[in-house]
Scaffold this motif. Structure first.
Motif, PDB file in Angstrom:
ATOM      1  N   PRO A 143       0.817  -1.228   0.000  1.00 33.75           N
ATOM      2  CA  PRO A 143       0.000   0.000   0.000  1.00 33.75           C
ATOM      3  C   PRO A 143       0.851   1.279   0.000  1.00 33.75           C
ATOM      4  CG  PRO A 143      -0.834  -1.560   1.605  1.00 33.75           C
ATOM      5  CD  PRO A 143       0.481  -2.103   1.127  1.00 33.75           C
ATOM      6  N   GLU A 144       1.969   1.259   0.713  1.00 35.96           N
ATOM      7  CA  GLU A 144       2.829   2.441   0.758  1.00 35.96           C
ATOM      8  C   GLU A 144       3.525   2.665  -0.576  1.00 35.96           C
ATOM      9  OE1 GLU A 144       3.050   4.757   3.201  1.00 35.96           O
ATOM     10  OE2 GLU A 144       1.354   3.598   3.973  1.00 35.96           O
ATOM     11  N   GLU A 145       3.906   1.565  -1.217  1.00 36.96           N
ATOM     12  CA  GLU A 145       4.538   1.662  -2.529  1.00 36.96           C
ATOM     13  C   GLU A 145       3.550   2.225  -3.552  1.00 36.96           C
ATOM     14  OE1 GLU A 145       7.654   0.907  -5.490  1.00 36.96           O
ATOM     15  OE2 GLU A 145       7.624   1.182  -3.317  1.00 36.96           O
ATOM     16  N   LYS A 146       2.295   1.819  -3.441  1.00 33.88           N
ATOM     17  CA  LYS A 146       1.266   2.293  -4.371  1.00 33.88           C
ATOM     18  C   LYS A 146       1.137   3.817  -4.352  1.00 33.88           C
ATOM     19  CE  LYS A 146      -2.003  -1.487  -5.027  1.00 33.88           C
ATOM     20  NZ  LYS A 146      -3.426  -1.891  -4.952  1.00 33.88           N
ATOM     21  N   LYS A 147       1.302   4.401  -3.163  1.00 31.24           N
ATOM     22  CA  LYS A 147       1.122   5.848  -3.018  1.00 31.24           C
ATOM     23  C   LYS A 147       2.109   6.649  -3.867  1.00 31.24           C
ATOM     24  CE  LYS A 147      -0.688   5.588   1.713  1.00 31.24           C
ATOM     25  NZ  LYS A 147      -0.445   5.934   3.139  1.00 31.24           N
ATOM     26  N   LYS A 148       3.244   6.030  -4.202  1.00 34.37           N
ATOM     27  CA  LYS A 148       4.268   6.723  -4.984  1.00 34.37           C
ATOM     28  C   LYS A 148       3.800   7.029  -6.397  1.00 34.37           C
ATOM     29  CE  LYS A 148       8.243   4.882  -5.248  1.00 34.37           C
ATOM     30  NZ  LYS A 148       9.324   3.864  -5.341  1.00 34.37           N
ATOM     31  N   TYR A 149       2.918   6.192  -6.925  1.00 33.87           N
ATOM     32  CA  TYR A 149       2.576   6.272  -8.346  1.00 33.87           C
ATOM     33  C   TYR A 149       1.329   7.118  -8.539  1.00 33.87           C
ATOM     34  CZ  TYR A 149       6.080   2.687  -8.313  1.00 33.87           C
ATOM     35  OH  TYR A 149       7.259   2.009  -8.110  1.00 33.87           O
ATOM     36  N   LEU A 150       1.547   8.316  -9.045  1.00 31.45           N
ATOM     37  CA  LEU A 150       0.489   9.314  -9.156  1.00 31.45           C
ATOM     38  C   LEU A 150      -0.226   9.261 -10.500  1.00 31.45           C
ATOM     39  CD1 LEU A 150       2.454  12.284  -7.546  1.00 31.45           C
ATOM     40  CD2 LEU A 150       0.907  10.656  -6.432  1.00 31.45           C
ATOM     41  N   GLY A 151       0.287   8.461 -11.426  1.00 26.04           N
ATOM     42  CA  GLY A 151      -0.371   8.279 -12.707  1.00 26.04           C
ATOM     43  C   GLY A 151      -0.009   9.321 -13.739  1.00 26.04           C
ATOM     44  N   SER A 152      -0.460   9.080 -14.961  1.00 24.16           N
ATOM     45  CA  SER A 152      -0.190   9.989 -16.073  1.00 24.16           C
ATOM     46  C   SER A 152      -1.175  11.138 -16.080  1.00 24.16           C
ATOM     47  CB  SER A 152      -0.286   9.238 -17.410  1.00 24.16           C
ATOM     48  OG  SER A 152      -0.289  10.141 -18.490  1.00 24.16           O
ATOM     49  N   TYR A 153      -0.664  12.333 -16.296  1.00 19.23           N
ATOM     50  CA  TYR A 153      -1.518  13.516 -16.433  1.00 19.23           C
ATOM     51  C   TYR A 153      -2.556  13.317 -17.540  1.00 19.23           C
ATOM     52  CZ  TYR A 153       3.106  15.215 -14.858  1.00 19.23           C
ATOM     53  OH  TYR A 153       4.308  15.379 -14.229  1.00 19.23           O
ATOM     54  N   TYR A 154      -2.254  12.441 -18.495  1.00 18.37           N
ATOM     55  CA  TYR A 154      -3.073  12.272 -19.695  1.00 18.37           C
ATOM     56  C   TYR A 154      -4.100  11.147 -19.573  1.00 18.37           C
ATOM     57  CZ  TYR A 154       0.134  15.672 -21.523  1.00 18.37           C
ATOM     58  OH  TYR A 154       0.850  16.830 -21.700  1.00 18.37           O
ATOM     59  N   SER A 155      -4.289  10.628 -18.347  1.00 15.75           N
ATOM     60  CA  SER A 155      -5.304   9.619 -18.060  1.00 15.75           C
ATOM     61  C   SER A 155      -6.370  10.274 -17.175  1.00 15.75           C
ATOM     62  CB  SER A 155      -4.675   8.413 -17.356  1.00 15.75           C
ATOM     63  OG  SER A 155      -5.654   7.471 -16.995  1.00 15.75           O
ATOM     64  N   ILE A 156      -7.322  10.922 -17.808  1.00 14.63           N
ATOM     65  CA  ILE A 156      -8.229  11.848 -17.116  1.00 14.63           C
ATOM     66  C   ILE A 156      -9.529  11.165 -16.715  1.00 14.63           C
ATOM     67  CG2 ILE A 156      -9.582  13.968 -17.431  1.00 14.63           C
ATOM     68  CD1 ILE A 156      -7.296  14.830 -19.409  1.00 14.63           C
ATOM     69  N   SER A 157      -9.941  11.400 -15.464  1.00 17.53           N
ATOM     70  CA  SER A 157     -11.186  10.802 -14.979  1.00 17.53           C
ATOM     71  C   SER A 157     -12.348  11.796 -14.981  1.00 17.53           C
ATOM     72  CB  SER A 157     -11.001  10.236 -13.562  1.00 17.53           C
ATOM     73  OG  SER A 157     -10.698  11.268 -12.649  1.00 17.53           O
ATOM     74  N   ASP A 158     -12.045  13.099 -15.100  1.00 14.63           N
ATOM     75  CA  ASP A 158     -13.108  14.109 -15.097  1.00 14.63           C
ATOM     76  C   ASP A 158     -12.578  15.364 -15.780  1.00 14.63           C
ATOM     77  OD1 ASP A 158     -15.112  15.937 -14.623  1.00 14.63           O
ATOM     78  OD2 ASP A 158     -15.313  15.480 -12.490  1.00 14.63           O
ATOM     79  N   TYR A 159     -13.186  15.722 -16.914  1.00 12.12           N
ATOM     80  CA  TYR A 159     -12.730  16.892 -17.667  1.00 12.12           C
ATOM     81  C   TYR A 159     -13.114  18.221 -17.015  1.00 12.12           C
ATOM     82  CZ  TYR A 159     -11.617  14.080 -21.876  1.00 12.12           C
ATOM     83  OH  TYR A 159     -11.082  13.194 -22.777  1.00 12.12           O
ATOM     84  N   ARG A 160     -14.031  18.180 -16.042  1.00 16.42           N
ATOM     85  CA  ARG A 160     -14.543  19.434 -15.467  1.00 16.42           C
ATOM     86  C   ARG A 160     -14.095  19.659 -14.025  1.00 16.42           C
ATOM     87  NH1 ARG A 160     -20.352  21.353 -17.663  1.00 16.42           N
ATOM     88  NH2 ARG A 160     -20.299  20.426 -19.750  1.00 16.42           N
ATOM     89  N   ALA A 161     -13.030  19.029 -13.615  1.00 16.12           N
ATOM     90  CA  ALA A 161     -12.548  19.186 -12.238  1.00 16.12           C
ATOM     91  C   ALA A 161     -11.033  19.349 -12.244  1.00 16.12           C
ATOM     92  CB  ALA A 161     -12.956  17.976 -11.401  1.00 16.12           C
ATOM     93  N   VAL A 162     -10.491  19.726 -11.093  1.00 13.17           N
ATOM     94  CA  VAL A 162      -9.044  19.827 -10.954  1.00 13.17           C
ATOM     95  C   VAL A 162      -8.558  18.722 -10.031  1.00 13.17           C
ATOM     96  CG1 VAL A 162      -8.988  22.313 -11.379  1.00 13.17           C
ATOM     97  CG2 VAL A 162      -9.164  21.476  -9.027  1.00 13.17           C
TER      98      VAL A 162
END
Length: 482
Positions: A109-128
């Motif tokens: 679980p702690e290792e998972k926290k390191k990976y913030l993902g790609s900026y280009y994999s968007i879950s909501d176009y209308r939020a920050v």
């Protein structure tokens, strides 16, 4: 009693009349506040410099606020356009981790926290992305930019969404399906094979409802948050007629600046985009720096541009950006001792120069793409050079690079394979660029006469056509007639 009542009514009316202009003045002042920067137009962009912001890595905090406080400093570099890399929420499902692993492959679980993902994999176009702050923080960034005479454009990822986007469940018909009827990640149209972008789901632009929803999401940022344009990610992967429709509708709301990331942006320009990427020119710069191409190859490329593009087309020039830095290497890795000459070239050819976050601080490391990293903000050799190049760009019509760009004319030398020389001119303002594009000293002559100011030394110099010159490896000069 009637007299007293009448007098009271008169006073009340006078007070009402006094209040009315105040309300009008307040409304006028508020309207003027929203017009704190001139509308985007071709003239504004002639001397523009664009700054690409990698919010996550820009500061230790990685927040809107941390970047906003530095916006006034960007004036020192002549920045007029701020391009924000995607700052929307990032999907967790299939999130990229390390190597070929996704977040689901990491057990700790702690290792998972390191990976913030790609900026280009968007879950909501209308939020920050809460990683950067909230919407109020974003609005303050835009307002501060406008107050400092800078436009803000958003990175728009129309080709795909993350796997957590609500459309996956609410509108599966918006997506591309494989033969089994399953939503798929993006496919290379030429090979029929996946690109390997497993953290995103491919959108199907044959669906008119998707097109409408996408434009509505873009319009949200224009109407509600006063942004000034978009940089279209992988623009060539989305149908051109979508971009044309989107640009038409968006510009009816407010004049916008549209930048296309495209390998061959020619067909995207006229009804959709103002500017495209100079990828081919950038790759030639890399090859010259690595001894794989020559100054003559650059001359041939400029001839090709002249015959391929329309007169009012223009390109984004760069020695680095987020893709190049993270995946192809730092400026020093790719360009070595030629780095400064190539940077100067990117400012003096037609088009708009780009500064990528950290470039101004001599950044010589590849920023991690899926994890937190931070640029070091220590001013070295590049910052003062960018200041000087920025002033040169702003103060000389000969470096206008937009729709009404200054002319570009190749200048013949006695060593055209190694010496690159050209002239820019507009309204009597002339500028010459001459550089040794090789790793060895070169003696040469060129057909130039006159009195000039040497940009690199600020000294006056006289040049005659038969005068022999000798340049050290990668030495360059920018000569002005004013």
């Amino acid at each position: 009693m009637k007299q007293i009542l009448a007098a009271f009514l008169v006073l009340l009316m006078m007070a009402s009349c006094k209040d009315e202009p105040k309300e009008n003045n307040d409304a006028t002042a508020k309207q003027q506040d929203t017009l704190s920067i001139a509308a985007v137009d071709n003239e504004v962009m002639e001397d523009a410099i664009i700054y690409e912001v990698n919010l996550r890595q820009y500061s230790p905090e990685g927040t809107f606020d941390a970047f906003t406080k530095d916006i006034p400093q960007l004036k020192e570099l002549g920045v007029k356009v701020i391009w924000l890399m995607p700052m929307y929420p990032i999907s967790m499902k299939n999130r990229k981790a390390t190597g070929d692993l996704s977040i689901e492959d990491i057990e700790d679980p702690e290792e998972k926290k390191k990976y913030l993902g790609s900026y280009y994999s968007i879950s909501d176009y209308r939020a920050v992305n809460p990683e950067h702050g909230n919407m109020e923080d974003f609005d303050e960034l835009v307002e501060t930019a406008h107050e400092n005479g800078m436009y803000v454009i958003l990175d728009w990822v129309a080709n795909h969404t993350g796997w957590d986007h609500a459309w996956i469940t609410d509108h599966p018909d918006y997506y591309t399906k494989n033969k089994k009827g399953e939503i798929t990640d993006p496919i290379n149209d030429e090979t029929g094979e996946p690109w390997g972008w497993t953290d995103v789901a491919d959108l199907n632009f044959d669906n008119p409802e998707l097109r409408k929803a996408m434009i509505d999401d873009m319009m949200f940022w224009v109407k509600e948050h006063d942004i000034d344009g978009f940089r279209a990610d992988a623009a060539h992967s989305v149908p051109t007629d979508f971009w044309e429709t989107a640009a038409k509708q968006l510009n009816e709301e407010k004049p916008l600046f549209m930048l296309a990331e495209a390998e061959s942006p020619k067909d995207l320009f006229h009804n959709a985009f103002d500017m495209g990427y100079n990828w081919e020119g950038h790759h030639i710069m890399n090859e010259i720096a690595q001894g794989k191409a020559t100054a003559k190859d650059w001359d041939n490329y400029m001839t090709k541009i002249d015959s391929t593009f329309e007169k009012d087309d223009y390109l984004l020039n760069f020695v680095t950006n987020h893709d190049e830095n993270s995946w192809a290497g730092t400026v020093k890795e790719r360009m070595g001792d030629a780095s400064e000459a190539m940077l100067a070239l990117s400012y003096t050819i037609p088009g708009m120069p780009l500064i990528y976050s950290g470039q101004e601080y001599d950044m010589d490391k590849r920023l991690r793409f899926f994890e937190k990293d931070t640029i070091s903000k220590t001013k070295g050799k590049v910052y003062p050079l960018l200041e000087k190049l920025g002033k040169l760009k702003m103060n000389h019509k000969a470096l206008h690079g937009g729709v009404d760009k200054a002319s570009y004319e190749d200048v013949e030398t006695s060593a055209d394979e190694k010496i690159l020389a050209f002239k820019r001119e507009k309204d009597g303002d002339e500028l010459y660029f001459v550089a040794n594009m090789s790793a060895n000293p070169v003696k040469f002559t060129w057909k130039v006469n006159g009195d000039f100011t040497d940009f690199t030394s600020d000294k006056k110099m006289k040049i005659s056509a038969d005068q022999q010159m000798e340049f050290a490896p990668w030495e360059y000069k920018i000569l002005t007639n004013q």
